[in-house]
Every structure is written in C-alpha cells, then in structure tokens.
Write a protein that holds these residues in place. Structure first.
Motif, PDB file in Angstrom:
ATOM      1  N   PRO A 114     -10.282  -2.890  13.808  1.00  0.00           N
ATOM      2  CA  PRO A 114      -9.327  -3.676  14.780  1.00  0.00           C
ATOM      3  C   PRO A 114      -9.032  -4.675  14.397  1.00  0.00           C
ATOM      4  CG  PRO A 114     -11.961  -3.279  15.456  1.00  0.00           C
ATOM      5  CD  PRO A 114     -11.543  -2.564  14.328  1.00  0.00           C
ATOM      6  N   GLU A 115      -9.840  -5.618  13.626  1.00  0.00           N
ATOM      7  CA  GLU A 115      -9.510  -6.920  13.247  1.00  0.00           C
ATOM      8  C   GLU A 115      -8.104  -6.988  12.241  1.00  0.00           C
ATOM      9  OE1 GLU A 115     -11.761  -5.049  11.868  1.00  0.00           O
ATOM     10  OE2 GLU A 115     -13.900  -5.708  11.392  1.00  0.00           O
ATOM     11  N   ALA A 116      -7.909  -5.827  11.656  1.00  0.00           N
ATOM     12  CA  ALA A 116      -6.398  -5.715  10.752  1.00  0.00           C
ATOM     13  C   ALA A 116      -5.442  -5.378  11.691  1.00  0.00           C
ATOM     14  CB  ALA A 116      -6.728  -4.604   9.844  1.00  0.00           C
ATOM     15  N   TYR A 117      -5.617  -5.021  12.916  1.00  0.00           N
ATOM     16  CA  TYR A 117      -4.700  -4.444  13.991  1.00  0.00           C
ATOM     17  C   TYR A 117      -3.325  -5.484  14.130  1.00  0.00           C
ATOM     18  CZ  TYR A 117      -2.519  -2.144  17.965  1.00  0.00           C
ATOM     19  OH  TYR A 117      -1.525  -1.720  18.742  1.00  0.00           O
ATOM     20  N   PRO A 118      -3.561  -6.702  14.327  1.00  0.00           N
ATOM     21  CA  PRO A 118      -2.199  -7.644  14.655  1.00  0.00           C
ATOM     22  C   PRO A 118      -1.495  -7.633  13.210  1.00  0.00           C
ATOM     23  CG  PRO A 118      -4.168  -8.771  15.067  1.00  0.00           C
ATOM     24  CD  PRO A 118      -4.723  -7.460  14.618  1.00  0.00           C
ATOM     25  N   GLU A 119      -2.057  -7.665  12.087  1.00  0.00           N
ATOM     26  CA  GLU A 119      -1.352  -7.590  10.679  1.00  0.00           C
ATOM     27  C   GLU A 119      -0.522  -6.467  10.500  1.00  0.00           C
ATOM     28  OE1 GLU A 119      -1.003 -10.340   8.292  1.00  0.00           O
ATOM     29  OE2 GLU A 119      -1.252 -11.150  10.294  1.00  0.00           O
ATOM     30  N   PHE A 120      -1.439  -5.254  10.869  1.00  0.00           N
ATOM     31  CA  PHE A 120      -0.683  -3.713  10.828  1.00  0.00           C
ATOM     32  C   PHE A 120       0.449  -3.755  11.627  1.00  0.00           C
ATOM     33  CE2 PHE A 120      -0.616   0.508  12.763  1.00  0.00           C
ATOM     34  CZ  PHE A 120      -0.705   1.198  11.551  1.00  0.00           C
ATOM     35  N   CYS A 121       0.147  -4.252  12.945  1.00  0.00           N
ATOM     36  CA  CYS A 121       1.561  -4.141  13.839  1.00  0.00           C
ATOM     37  C   CYS A 121       2.690  -5.079  13.185  1.00  0.00           C
ATOM     38  CB  CYS A 121       1.176  -4.751  15.249  1.00  0.00           C
ATOM     39  SG  CYS A 121       0.030  -3.853  16.201  1.00  0.00           S
ATOM     40  N   LYS A 122       2.634  -6.234  12.779  1.00  0.00           N
ATOM     41  CA  LYS A 122       3.587  -6.916  12.266  1.00  0.00           C
ATOM     42  C   LYS A 122       4.172  -6.070  10.775  1.00  0.00           C
ATOM     43  CE  LYS A 122       1.740 -11.475  12.742  1.00  0.00           C
ATOM     44  NZ  LYS A 122       1.017 -12.726  12.146  1.00  0.00           N
ATOM     45  N   ALA A 123       3.413  -5.199  10.179  1.00  0.00           N
ATOM     46  CA  ALA A 123       3.863  -4.796   8.980  1.00  0.00           C
ATOM     47  C   ALA A 123       4.560  -3.465   9.523  1.00  0.00           C
ATOM     48  CB  ALA A 123       2.665  -4.297   8.162  1.00  0.00           C
ATOM     49  N   ASP A 175       0.740  -1.323  -0.004  1.00  0.00           N
ATOM     50  CA  ASP A 175      -0.172   0.004  -0.029  1.00  0.00           C
ATOM     51  C   ASP A 175       1.054   1.150   0.014  1.00  0.00           C
ATOM     52  OD1 ASP A 175      -3.161   0.618   1.406  1.00  0.00           O
ATOM     53  OD2 ASP A 175      -1.744   2.211   1.077  1.00  0.00           O
ATOM     54  N   THR A 176       0.901   1.974  -1.063  1.00  0.00           N
ATOM     55  CA  THR A 176       1.707   3.250  -1.210  1.00  0.00           C
ATOM     56  C   THR A 176       1.477   4.140  -0.022  1.00  0.00           C
ATOM     57  OG1 THR A 176       0.996   3.084  -3.670  1.00  0.00           O
ATOM     58  CG2 THR A 176       2.311   4.993  -2.806  1.00  0.00           C
ATOM     59  N   SER A 177       0.539   4.321   0.503  1.00  0.00           N
ATOM     60  CA  SER A 177       0.493   5.562   1.236  1.00  0.00           C
ATOM     61  C   SER A 177       0.792   4.981   2.863  1.00  0.00           C
ATOM     62  CB  SER A 177      -1.023   5.950   1.560  1.00  0.00           C
ATOM     63  OG  SER A 177      -2.152   5.193   1.423  1.00  0.00           O
ATOM     64  N   PHE A 178       0.801   3.486   2.875  1.00  0.00           N
ATOM     65  CA  PHE A 178       1.327   2.949   4.258  1.00  0.00           C
ATOM     66  C   PHE A 178       2.809   3.025   4.144  1.00  0.00           C
ATOM     67  CE2 PHE A 178       3.440  -0.718   6.274  1.00  0.00           C
ATOM     68  CZ  PHE A 178       2.697  -0.560   7.734  1.00  0.00           C
ATOM     69  N   LEU A 179       3.403   2.887   3.090  1.00  0.00           N
ATOM     70  CA  LEU A 179       4.946   2.792   2.631  1.00  0.00           C
ATOM     71  C   LEU A 179       5.546   4.357   2.871  1.00  0.00           C
ATOM     72  CD1 LEU A 179       6.232   0.622  -0.356  1.00  0.00           C
ATOM     73  CD2 LEU A 179       6.190   0.480   2.047  1.00  0.00           C
ATOM     74  N   ILE A 180       4.735   5.222   2.225  1.00  0.00           N
ATOM     75  CA  ILE A 180       5.131   6.770   2.518  1.00  0.00           C
ATOM     76  C   ILE A 180       5.196   6.934   3.976  1.00  0.00           C
ATOM     77  CG2 ILE A 180       4.816   8.958   1.855  1.00  0.00           C
ATOM     78  CD1 ILE A 180       4.139   8.052  -1.042  1.00  0.00           C
ATOM     79  N   TRP A 181       4.183   6.558   4.461  1.00  0.00           N
ATOM     80  CA  TRP A 181       3.787   7.000   5.710  1.00  0.00           C
ATOM     81  C   TRP A 181       4.937   6.370   6.866  1.00  0.00           C
ATOM     82  CZ3 TRP A 181       1.985   3.357  10.048  1.00  0.00           C
ATOM     83  CH2 TRP A 181       1.963   3.919  11.384  1.00  0.00           C
ATOM     84  N   GLN A 226      -2.214  10.513  11.995  1.00  0.00           N
ATOM     85  CA  GLN A 226      -3.682  10.895  12.420  1.00  0.00           C
ATOM     86  C   GLN A 226      -4.632   9.517  11.646  1.00  0.00           C
ATOM     87  OE1 GLN A 226      -4.641  13.694  14.433  1.00  0.00           O
ATOM     88  NE2 GLN A 226      -6.129  12.395  14.841  1.00  0.00           N
ATOM     89  N   PHE A 227      -4.347   9.631  10.172  1.00  0.00           N
ATOM     90  CA  PHE A 227      -5.147   8.810   9.411  1.00  0.00           C
ATOM     91  C   PHE A 227      -4.914   7.229   9.964  1.00  0.00           C
ATOM     92  CE2 PHE A 227      -5.085   5.784   5.984  1.00  0.00           C
ATOM     93  CZ  PHE A 227      -6.433   6.014   5.437  1.00  0.00           C
ATOM     94  N   TRP A 228      -3.479   7.068  10.044  1.00  0.00           N
ATOM     95  CA  TRP A 228      -3.515   5.409  10.602  1.00  0.00           C
ATOM     96  C   TRP A 228      -3.972   5.086  11.940  1.00  0.00           C
ATOM     97  CZ3 TRP A 228      -3.051   1.923   7.026  1.00  0.00           C
ATOM     98  CH2 TRP A 228      -2.719   2.543   5.591  1.00  0.00           C
ATOM     99  N   ARG A 229      -3.730   6.247  12.771  1.00  0.00           N
ATOM    100  CA  ARG A 229      -4.631   6.161  14.109  1.00  0.00           C
ATOM    101  C   ARG A 229      -6.047   5.717  14.047  1.00  0.00           C
ATOM    102  NH1 ARG A 229      -2.743  10.623  16.983  1.00  0.00           N
ATOM    103  NH2 ARG A 229      -0.611   9.851  16.584  1.00  0.00           N
ATOM    104  N   SER A 230      -6.794   6.486  13.248  1.00  0.00           N
ATOM    105  CA  SER A 230      -8.183   6.269  13.204  1.00  0.00           C
ATOM    106  C   SER A 230      -8.392   5.036  12.381  1.00  0.00           C
ATOM    107  CB  SER A 230      -8.724   7.625  12.276  1.00  0.00           C
ATOM    108  OG  SER A 230      -8.512   7.730  11.137  1.00  0.00           O
ATOM    109  N   PHE A 231      -7.399   4.584  11.371  1.00  0.00           N
ATOM    110  CA  PHE A 231      -7.593   3.499  10.693  1.00  0.00           C
ATOM    111  C   PHE A 231      -7.584   2.388  11.658  1.00  0.00           C
ATOM    112  CE2 PHE A 231      -5.785  -0.380   8.766  1.00  0.00           C
ATOM    113  CZ  PHE A 231      -6.336  -0.541   7.849  1.00  0.00           C
ATOM    114  N   MET A 232      -6.763   2.166  12.668  1.00  0.00           N
ATOM    115  CA  MET A 232      -6.682   1.144  13.673  1.00  0.00           C
ATOM    116  C   MET A 232      -7.882   1.202  14.478  1.00  0.00           C
ATOM    117  SD  MET A 232      -2.879   1.227  15.164  1.00  0.00           S
ATOM    118  CE  MET A 232      -2.478   2.797  14.795  1.00  0.00           C
ATOM    119  N   THR A 233      -8.461   2.302  14.703  1.00  0.00           N
ATOM    120  CA  THR A 233      -9.690   2.051  15.638  1.00  0.00           C
ATOM    121  C   THR A 233     -11.084   1.501  14.610  1.00  0.00           C
ATOM    122  OG1 THR A 233      -9.044   4.451  15.762  1.00  0.00           O
ATOM    123  CG2 THR A 233     -10.880   3.500  17.360  1.00  0.00           C
TER     124      THR A 233
END
Lengths: 172, 387
Positions: free
Chosen positions: B42-51, B16-22, B32-39
């Motif tokens: 929540p299902e994606a949170y573990p994978e998000f943390c690994k990434a 994901d380009t925006s994830f990479l740039i972030w 701010q965007f990724w913080r609200s994304f996590m809220t």
C-alpha cells in the motif's frame, strides 16, 4: 469472385493497409525505398492471385506476414547467409502527453520509456507493438513472425515471471 | 539484489519491464498480479497510480506514408499488374476480346443498374472506416480511420475529408459512417449535418437547381441554413421532410421493422409520408412513422439530439436500453443479466473516448460490474452483472 471485384477489393486493402505496413516497416528500421518495394510486391502478388483471395482466411495476417517475409528476405540478401536473428528487431518511439506534467519532464519520460522498450527482446517488442497497435491475437503474431504461438506468449510474459519471483522473495 | 517494492517511485515503475508490458498489453494474469501487488504494498500505491496515469497518456507513435507516395506506389503496382496480366493472357487475347465485346453489351447494363441500387446497408457492410464515395457507380472513394471526421463541401465543387481535399467531383456523393464512428458534414449551403454511427447520407458537392436535396438512412441531426428560395429536402425510405431553415433529428435505425422518427428542435417542417398527406410540425414535435401510419407527440428534443455532443440523456430509462445505446455508440455488444435489466436511470451520461471510462461511470451508478469476453470472431462482448 470476378476479376473486377477482386481488383476493387485489392485497392481497398491497399488503401487500408499500405500505411500500417509502412509504419511497421519504419519501426523495423528499413528505408523508405525498401518499404515501397516490399509493399509493391505484397500487393502485386495479391492482385495476381485473383481467385485465391477468397481462400485467405485472415487477410490482415496474410498481408503482414508476406510483408514481413519480404523484409526478412531483403535483410538476408544484404547480409548474405550466416548468422541471422530469428525475429526482426523493432524500435518503438512513444509520445507522452500528460496534462499534469511539464514538457521537460515529458521529454525525460519519453527517453526512459524508449530505452526501456529497447531493452525488450525483439520478440517482445514485436508482440507489444502488434498487441498495442492492432489488438492482434497471439496466434496472429506468431503466424506473422513465423514462430510458434507458444514462443510469443512465453516471451511476452517472461518479464512478469522474473518479477513474481522477486516479490515472493520479499514475502518470505 | 532484491528490490524493495514499497519504496518504488514513479520512475522505478516505468523502468520495470513487466509494468511496461502490462500497461501496453494488459491481460488477466498480469492485471491480477498488479492488483495483488497494490494490496501487498500500500505504501507504493500513490506512486503506482501516478505511473499508471502517465502511462495512460503514452502512445506508440507511427510514421505514416505521405499520401503522394501512397498514390504513386498504387499507380506503380497497378501498372505492373497490367503488364503481368498482358504477358499471361496474350495468347487468349483475340478469342477473349470477341467474347468480351459481345458479353459486355449484355453484362454491363444490369451491373451498373445493380450498383446504383445498392442499398445503404450493403454500403455499410464490411466498411470499417468513415468513407466518402463518389463518381460513376460509386467508383472512387476516400476514407479515414479516425473515430470522427469533418467533411466540408467548399461550395466550388470540391470536398475535403479531415482537411484532405479530394479531386473535383461531379454528381452525388455518399458519406458512409460505420458503426462506432461519427461525422460532421458541412454542405455547400453551410447547412451542417451531424451523422451518427451506422448511417449513409447522399449529397451533391454543390446544390444546383430549385431545391437542396439529400437522402439518408441511419441517424442524422440537421441544422439547415435558411434559404427561402430553395427548400431543403431530406428523403428517407418512409418519409420526406421539407424545410426552409430549422434544426431537427431523423432516425431510421428501426427501418428493418418499417419504423423511423423525426424530432423537430426548432422552426417548422413539412413531412410527407408515402407522397400523400403533408403534415406540418412545430417545435418539440416528434413524428413516429410505422409503415404507412404515423403518430405525433410533444417531446423534449434534447433526449434525442444529445448524441451529437457526445452525451446520452435518459429519462427513467431501463438499464438494458441504456447499455444498448452505449453499445451502439462504441460498436460493441453490451448486455446485462436478467436480474438487473429493469434498473432505471435519469440524467446525462458523458460518452468518453474510451468505452471503459464510460462503463466505469455506469458501474459506480448502478453498482454493477462488467465482464469482458471475446466472441469467436474476436469481437468484444460485455455483460453487466451485479457487483
């Protein structure tokens, strides 16, 4: 500022920046010889400027910018006039060294990341590189690439805008 | 097609380009965007943390110029500069030469004198990298932009900086360690000196003569190898320390207020202040010198020497002082709001490579958060406030 003092500062700047310019030039895909010539010209100009050294506001920006311009000139000459990209393209290589994953997976991730980075626009790549490597301000990057500050900002957050639209879709 | 973010895997994030740039270049908006994304997901949170964790281990690589190429290129630039200079000035040469020879006699002498007396704070000013200077009037130098450096005098007169050997050097050298960096100096007698941020140590590549002499400002921890025949003498602005073989820490950060101190961890030292009295210190003694007066007390040396192991140890220390020391280590200004400056802590703080990892520990302990801003010069300013 005396000549001696000026010369000494130039040598210090060379010591500090030659490597950085070289690394940047390699990422821009130029040959070693071309980079040597470009660095040569940048610092020779700096030495010959003498009394003007104190007038240069931001030396890092000045060095990167004149280096970038030299490389741009070189590319123009080689290709002749005609269609020329606005910003030089950049290739970034990454290293992954997470203790929790094995080397095979690391290699795979490296490939994914590099191919993703390659998909960014040249402007985005330059911005990511400068921000990450040297924590440069957008205004500095814009000056180096000879574009407006607005252009750099816009390009950096473009991907972000796309994603936000998609996300709103889901909520609705 | 709209992607289902709740089913995002590690690789989806990395693609994901925006994830990479972030990850490479976080700013307020994207964070701010990724913080609200996590809220929101929540299902994606573990994978998000690994990434995120994987991205933390990712570095952009850069290919540096081989040092031989770098030196050759500099020689080429300087040769062309001399040629260009000659062409330009040839008409003026004769007149200028006469003036230069006459003026040289008068100008060169005071200039050399001035350089020799350049104070250590002059040397530190504007230096960003760890640097070894040597030669007449400190004309030559070698530096490294690494956060830490190991400098080794091999005993045969050569010195290496992080494994790169310098040309043979005669006369004294100075090791300059700017704020935010640290170095380890191995002297020719196998004495080891840990040099803290904002310090300058003068030393010879080889110790000749009856005594081993060094000079310093800033902070350094000495582990002196024993040699009964040749005492080891450290000179600072306010006092001189003579030892045969011990370990001790000297700190002259307070020199602008005429104060410095020494903490003796092991063995015995002789300290002379202003060339008069000789004082004998024993283990755990700390001598604080202020101007021409001094006081001696017993302390726990660990509190003063832990910095060399990347730790800070505190005994009921005020938050404002803790943050001051942390800031000094990383060379950033860290302050706190007045309502929390008197909070106290005791214990050891690990100084991670990354300032923000260290601040995170503090924020958990003190229940505070850190506001980061940039000042006009683009330098980080960090202020601690209540959560």
């Amino acid at each position: 500022m005396g000549k001696k003092e000026n010369d000494r500062i130039c040598v210090e700047l060379y010591d500090k920046y030659a490597d950085r310019l070289y690394a940047y030039g390699i990422s821009l895909g130029f040959d070693k010889e071309v980079l040597h010539d470009a660095i040569h010209d940048v610092f020779l100009n700096l030495l010959l400027k003498k009394n003007q050294l104190k007038d240069i506001r931001n030396i890092r920006c000045y060095l990167f910018r004149s280096f970038y311009n030299k490389l741009m000139d070189f590319k123009r000459k080689k290709r002749g006039e005609g269609n020329m990209e606005e910003v030089l393209d950049l290739h970034m290589t990454v290293s992954v060294s997470d203790k929790l994953i094995d080397t095979e997976y690391e290699g795979r991730l490296k490939k994914i990341l590099e191919s993703m980075l390659d998909k960014l626009s040249p402007m985005q790549k330059n911005a990511v590189y400068m921000r990450y490597m040297y924590e440069m301000e957008y205004s500095e990057i814009a000056e180096i690439l000879n574009v407006t500050q607005h252009a750099v900002r816009k390009f950096v957050s473009k991907g972000l805008g796309k994603l936000r639209d998609k996300k709103d879709d889901i909520i609705l | 097609m709209v992607k289902d973010y709740s089913k995002y895997s590690v690789e989806d994030f990395l693609k994901d380009t925006s994830f990479l740039i972030w990850c490479f270049d976080p700013d307020k908006e994207s964070s701010q965007f990724w913080r609200s994304f996590m809220t929101d997901y929540p299902e994606a949170y573990p994978e998000f943390c690994k990434a995120v964790q994987i991205m933390n281990s990712v570095d952009l690589e850069s290919e540096y110029m081989p040092s031989a190429d770098k030196e050759n290129l500099l020689a080429r630039i300087q040769a062309d500069y001399r040629k260009a200079g000659k062409r330009r000035r040839i008409g003026l040469w004769c007149a200028a030469a006469c003036v230069a020879i006459l003026a040289g006699i008068f100008l060169l002498v005071p200039k050399a004198y001035k350089t020799d007396n350049a104070t250590d704070s002059d040397l530190l000013a504007g230096v960003e990298n760890i640097r070894v200077v040597y030669g007449a009037s400190d004309s030559g130098f070698r530096e490294t932009n690494a956060k830490t450096a190991v400098i080794v005098c091999n005993g045969a007169g050569t010195i290496s900086v992080n494994g790169c050997t310098l040309d043979a050097i005669s006369g004294k050298c100075k090791l300059i360690v700017p704020y935010g960096k640290r170095a380890e100096l191995h002297l020719s007698d196998s004495t080891c000196v840990w040099v803290n941020s904002g310090s300058v140590v003068s030393f010879p590549p080889v110790f000749n003569g009856k005594a081993r002499k060094v000079e310093m400002t800033g902070e350094a921890y000495f582990n002196v190898s024993r040699d009964e025949e040749r005492p080891f003498i450290v000179t600072t602005e306010l006092f001189r320390t003579k030892v045969l073989g011990t370990s001790f820490n000297i700190n002259t950060y307070g020199i602008s207020e005429q104060s410095s101190f020494l903490v003796l961890e092991e063995g015995k030292v002789e300290v002379s202040i202003g060339g008069d009295d000789v004082l004998f210190l024993t283990e755990n003694d700390m001598i604080s010198v202020k101007g021409e007066s001094y006081s001696i007390m017993e302390v726990d040396p660990k509190l003063y020497t832990a910095w060399k192991d990347g730790l800070l140890i505190f005994a009921s220390e005020k938050l404002s002082s803790v943050l001051g020391k942390v800031g000094k280590y990383y060379n950033v200004e860290v302050t706190c709001s007045a309502d929390i400056e008197n909070l106290r802590c005791t214990g050891r703080l690990v100084l991670f490579d990354d300032l923000f990892d260290t601040l995170e520990i503090l924020s958990t302990i003190f229940l505070i958060q850190f506001d980061v801003s940039h000042n006009d010069e683009g330098k980080f300013c960090i202020e601690a406030v209540r959560q």
